[in-house]
Design an enzyme around this catalytic site. Sequence first.
Site, PDB file in Angstrom:
ATOM      1  N   THR A 168      -2.469 -11.032   8.627  1.00 13.19           N
ATOM      2  CA  THR A 168      -2.557  -9.585   8.860  1.00 13.19           C
ATOM      3  C   THR A 168      -3.959  -9.187   9.334  1.00 13.19           C
ATOM      4  O   THR A 168      -4.933  -9.840   8.965  1.00 13.19           O
ATOM      5  CB  THR A 168      -2.216  -8.872   7.530  1.00 13.19           C
ATOM      6  N   GLY A 177       2.246  -9.523  -0.104  1.00 15.07           N
ATOM      7  CA  GLY A 177       2.472  -8.083  -0.105  1.00 15.07           C
ATOM      8  C   GLY A 177       3.157  -7.530  -1.333  1.00 15.07           C
ATOM      9  O   GLY A 177       2.847  -6.420  -1.786  1.00 15.07           O
ATOM     10  N   THR A 184      -4.912  -7.863   2.738  1.00 18.16           N
ATOM     11  CA  THR A 184      -4.095  -8.933   3.301  1.00 18.16           C
ATOM     12  C   THR A 184      -3.755  -9.907   2.191  1.00 18.16           C
ATOM     13  O   THR A 184      -4.627 -10.269   1.397  1.00 18.16           O
ATOM     14  CB  THR A 184      -4.826  -9.683   4.434  1.00 18.16           C
ATOM     15  N   GLY A 185      -2.505 -10.306   2.111  1.00 19.57           N
ATOM     16  CA  GLY A 185      -2.123 -11.220   1.048  1.00 19.57           C
ATOM     17  C   GLY A 185      -0.636 -11.114   0.780  1.00 19.57           C
ATOM     18  O   GLY A 185       0.115 -10.607   1.615  1.00 19.57           O
ATOM     19  N   GLY A 214       6.380  -5.446   3.577  1.00 15.67           N
ATOM     20  CA  GLY A 214       5.303  -5.758   2.637  1.00 15.67           C
ATOM     21  C   GLY A 214       4.410  -4.560   2.373  1.00 15.67           C
ATOM     22  O   GLY A 214       4.816  -3.404   2.534  1.00 15.67           O
ATOM     23  N   ASP A 215       3.186  -4.851   1.974  1.00 16.06           N
ATOM     24  CA  ASP A 215       2.251  -3.796   1.580  1.00 16.06           C
ATOM     25  C   ASP A 215       1.558  -3.106   2.753  1.00 16.06           C
ATOM     26  O   ASP A 215       1.089  -1.975   2.608  1.00 16.06           O
ATOM     27  CB  ASP A 215       1.157  -4.398   0.684  1.00 16.06           C
TER      28      ASP A 215
HETATM   29  N1  ASP Z   1       0.320  -8.539   3.323  1.00 13.95           N
HETATM   30  C1  ASP Z   1       1.217  -8.921   4.378  1.00 13.95           C
HETATM   31  C2  ASP Z   1       2.638  -8.772   3.923  1.00 13.95           C
HETATM   32  O1  ASP Z   1       2.923  -9.081   2.784  1.00 13.95           O
HETATM   33  C3  ASP Z   1       0.999 -10.326   4.821  1.00 13.95           C
HETATM   34  C4  ASP Z   1      -0.383 -10.642   5.262  1.00 13.95           C
HETATM   35  O2  ASP Z   1      -1.361 -10.137   4.688  1.00 13.95           O
HETATM   36  O3  ASP Z   1      -0.540 -11.389   6.230  1.00 13.95           O
HETATM   37  O4  ASP Z   1       3.465  -8.393   4.707  1.00 13.95           O
END
Ligand code: ASP
Length: 337
Positions: free
Chosen positions: A202, A255, A252-253, A232-233
Amino acid sequence: MRILSLLLLAVAAATAAAADDPAPRVALVVHGGAGVMERDALGAAEEAAIRADLDRALDAGHALLAEGGSALDAVQAAVRVLEESPRFNAGKGAVFNAEGRHELDASIMEGHTRRAGAVAAVATVRSPISLARRVMERSPHVMLIGAGAERFADDHPDLERVPNDWFDTPLRREQLERARAREAAAGRSAAGRLPASRYFGTVGAVALDAQGHIAAATSTGGMTNKKWGRVGDSPVIGAGTWADARCGVSGTGWGEYFIRNAVAHDICARVAYGGATLSEAAGTVLMDVLPAHGGDGGVIALDADGTIAMPFNTPGMYRGWVNPDGSRGTAIFRDPD
Ligand code: ASP
């Protein structure tokens, strides 16, 4: 004569004031995802290309801030650059979902006005962050999804549209195939339980402008092999993106954990109500709260003084920053690199 000397004095005073005028205290921080990256696996050429992309994102956003532009314009411009790069999981290069398509999520927020816009599961808009901003500015809503968001985009023909496969890259196709194979090997019961990849690509940006205003933005393709319209988040205000008058965050992580812990808002709430410094607040949420619940990832955060925090509990996070004094950098791993 007296009038002339008074005039001369006034001119001298004005010149001295202009010379003392400090440059506007602007700051910008960007990320290109957190996750399991290994220095050897990354390779020098790929690492250089990623750092160059982060630098271009900083240049795009900082040029606007330096000429007095808004934090909102700066974060959009920075995220736009990263959406266009095939190396990150946003825009071109977004991951594939289980149907072999791309569903893109994005959100943007302006702190001092608390205006926000978000889109989820859009399929044909080249710049999801630009659509999110349009939702904020030209609709009475905060979040539009799927077919409805696409219809809203139809009413804004200046926003470029592309066929869904324009977002394809060979690497993301390979990641989908690997995820499918892993899922088949693990059996049906494991489906959807773990993120298909331990790398989250992300992208996001947070900026402080010369007026002292803060904005934050996040854009993503979500998670590889995602199913059932999973969101996601990243487009969820308060989870993946937040900005208020004194603090802004983009995450980012994994989500689901960011949503369940309202990560972006929690960090700024600790600053607003708990008297924590930005780095204490961001550090506690990323290093204590999130892992205690099993989540991983990272955030970029910025406060009204231009202080930047970039904690992550994964081995690496692609990140770049420009401090108020103009010093800047990019980094990937935890140790100075
Ligand atoms: N946070 C994003 C999600 O869960 C994924 C990412 O950070 O790459 O959709």
